[in-house]
Design a protein around this motif. Structure first.
Motif, PDB file in Angstrom:
ATOM      1  N   ALA A 139       0.810  -1.230   0.000  1.00 48.48           N
ATOM      2  CA  ALA A 139       0.000   0.000   0.000  1.00 48.48           C
ATOM      3  C   ALA A 139       0.839   1.274   0.000  1.00 48.48           C
ATOM      4  O   ALA A 139       0.456   2.272  -0.602  1.00 48.48           O
ATOM      5  CB  ALA A 139      -0.956   0.002   1.190  1.00 48.48           C
ATOM      6  N   ILE A 140       1.999   1.230   0.672  1.00 44.42           N
ATOM      7  CA  ILE A 140       2.823   2.442   0.729  1.00 44.42           C
ATOM      8  C   ILE A 140       3.371   2.786  -0.649  1.00 44.42           C
ATOM      9  O   ILE A 140       3.185   3.886  -1.141  1.00 44.42           O
ATOM     10  CB  ILE A 140       4.006   2.279   1.714  1.00 44.42           C
ATOM     11  N   GLU A 141       4.036   1.795  -1.274  1.00 47.59           N
ATOM     12  CA  GLU A 141       4.658   2.083  -2.574  1.00 47.59           C
ATOM     13  C   GLU A 141       3.618   2.411  -3.644  1.00 47.59           C
ATOM     14  O   GLU A 141       3.886   3.209  -4.534  1.00 47.59           O
ATOM     15  CB  GLU A 141       5.566   0.930  -3.023  1.00 47.59           C
TER      16      GLU A 141
ATOM     17  N   ILE B 217       4.935   2.840   7.820  1.00 54.28           N
ATOM     18  CA  ILE B 217       3.721   3.655   7.672  1.00 54.28           C
ATOM     19  C   ILE B 217       3.828   4.913   8.539  1.00 54.28           C
ATOM     20  O   ILE B 217       3.530   6.016   8.097  1.00 54.28           O
ATOM     21  CB  ILE B 217       2.458   2.835   8.040  1.00 54.28           C
ATOM     22  N   GLY B 218       4.293   4.719   9.774  1.00 47.41           N
ATOM     23  CA  GLY B 218       4.439   5.838  10.708  1.00 47.41           C
ATOM     24  C   GLY B 218       5.431   6.881  10.216  1.00 47.41           C
ATOM     25  O   GLY B 218       5.219   8.083  10.392  1.00 47.41           O
ATOM     26  N   ASP B 219       6.504   6.426   9.587  1.00 42.77           N
ATOM     27  CA  ASP B 219       7.482   7.351   8.998  1.00 42.77           C
ATOM     28  C   ASP B 219       6.828   8.174   7.890  1.00 42.77           C
ATOM     29  O   ASP B 219       7.040   9.384   7.797  1.00 42.77           O
ATOM     30  CB  ASP B 219       8.664   6.570   8.397  1.00 42.77           C
TER      31      ASP B 219
ATOM     32  N   HIS C  58      -8.047   1.259  -0.460  1.00 43.43           N
ATOM     33  CA  HIS C  58      -7.702  -0.066  -0.960  1.00 43.43           C
ATOM     34  C   HIS C  58      -8.263  -0.223  -2.375  1.00 43.43           C
ATOM     35  O   HIS C  58      -9.401   0.173  -2.631  1.00 43.43           O
ATOM     36  CB  HIS C  58      -8.315  -1.115  -0.023  1.00 43.43           C
ATOM     37  N   HIS C  59      -7.433  -0.820  -3.265  1.00 44.49           N
ATOM     38  CA  HIS C  59      -7.841  -0.874  -4.684  1.00 44.49           C
ATOM     39  C   HIS C  59      -9.110  -1.695  -4.918  1.00 44.49           C
ATOM     40  O   HIS C  59      -9.838  -1.444  -5.872  1.00 44.49           O
ATOM     41  CB  HIS C  59      -6.687  -1.384  -5.554  1.00 44.49           C
TER      42      HIS C  59
END
Ligand code: C2E
Ligand code: MG
Ligand code: MG
Ligand code: MG
Length: 277
Positions: free
Chosen positions: A34-36, A90-92, A66-67
């Protein structure tokens, strides 16, 4: 016959559990990607001074687009992100994105931090690096921490929060009064804000005990020199009560829902906020 019946029941539960764990495995894989694939977004919800009506900051709240499943709210995936360790990445991302938004708008941003992030050895350094990278003044960042996050590794958390306070970063105790609240926590950790849990503000209009608790927390805040914010303010009469009781700040649907950009427009008219109670 009784034996068969219980066997089939076990089978039934087992099948449900299999489905649930398959679902979790699938979601975990999706979370990783999900991040990338840029499926996370932050929404920002206004925080305001109850007396002047001025905006004091905005809380960043993560959403997952979400896709296939559409919008997923944080309560449905943050626990999974914590269990899998993905919360670090995710937190970063949340911190970096929030700091950029704060630098661009000049508005203080409040960021939720999970226990897993806080108790990592270099958390304060990570935050410092992100502040430098985004060119943000530490006074425009506030970290929101729940009490459960503090009991996991008290010494580590204390060390990290002290260094962050020394930098000038604000530290808020989130959902105060819910869960494992102890007043001792307020003395031990360097909080600059108490966020009184929505469970109390929800009942203010009908419940004298909720008002008594608000009053006590406001007194604690005054005595300890900590700002008190009431969460989940939805009605004008709730606002009138927290103002009357001397609460400093408020957040909730009355002022505005979480929105895509940091926004100083309120749902409620500023003029109305400035009228005396
Ligand atoms: P929280 O930090 O206590 O955030 C406040 C929650 O209350 C948000 O839900 C917000 O949309 C909701 N809320 C605000 N005003 C009102 C109101 O007037 N009435 C009602 N009924 N609700 C209101 P949301 O966005 O679903 O977030 C839920 C929780 O997920 C947050 O609770 C926080 O603990 C966690 N969370 C959100 N974003 C992040 C993040 O970036 N990182 C981490 N670690 N946790 C996050
Ligand atoms: Mg919060
Ligand atoms: Mg909260
Ligand atoms: Mg909460």
């Amino acid at each position: 016959r009784a034996k068969n019946q219980s066997d089939s029941r076990i089978c039934f539960y087992k099948k449900e559990m299999d489905e649930a764990s398959r679902e979790r495995v699938a979601l975990r894989g999706d979370l990783k990607r999900a991040i990338e694939s840029k499926q996370f977004v932050l929404n920002y919800q206004v925080q305001a001074c109850v007396n002047s009506g001025e905006m004091t900051g905005a809380e960043a709240l993560i959403r997952w687009h979400h896709h296939e499943r559409g919008l997923i709210l944080p309560d449905s995936f943050i626990p999974l992100a914590e269990e899998t360790g993905l919360i670090i990445e995710i937190g970063d991302w949340v911190l970096r994105t929030s700091c950029k938004a704060a630098a661009a708008s000049g508005v203080k941003v409040a960021v939720n931090v999970s226990a897993v992030q806080l108790t990592r050895a270099n958390f304060a350094h990570r935050v410092h690096a992100i502040l430098v990278e985004s060119g943000l003044s530490p006074s425009l960042l506030e970290l929101e921490i729940t009490e459960t996050a503090l009991i996991a590794d008290k010494t580590g958390a204390l060390h990290a929060l002290r260094s962050l306070r020394a930098l000038g970063v604000g530290i808020a105790i989130d959902d105060f009064g819910a869960g494992y609240s102890s007043i001792e926590t307020l003395r031990t950790f360097p909080f600059s804000k108490i966020k009184l849990d929505r469970a109390f503000t929800r009942d203010l209009e009908h419940d004298h005990q909720a008002i008594a608790i608000l009053r006590a927390v406001v007194a604690l805040g005054k005595g300890l020199n900590i700002t008190v914010l009431a969460e989940g303010i939805e009605t004008r009469s709730q606002l009138d009560i927290i103002r009357r009781e001397g609460c400093d700040e408020a957040q909730g649907f009355l002022f505005g829902r979480p929105v895509a950009t940091i926004c100083s427009e309120y749902t409620i008219a500023k003029r109305e906020l400035q009228t005396a109670v």
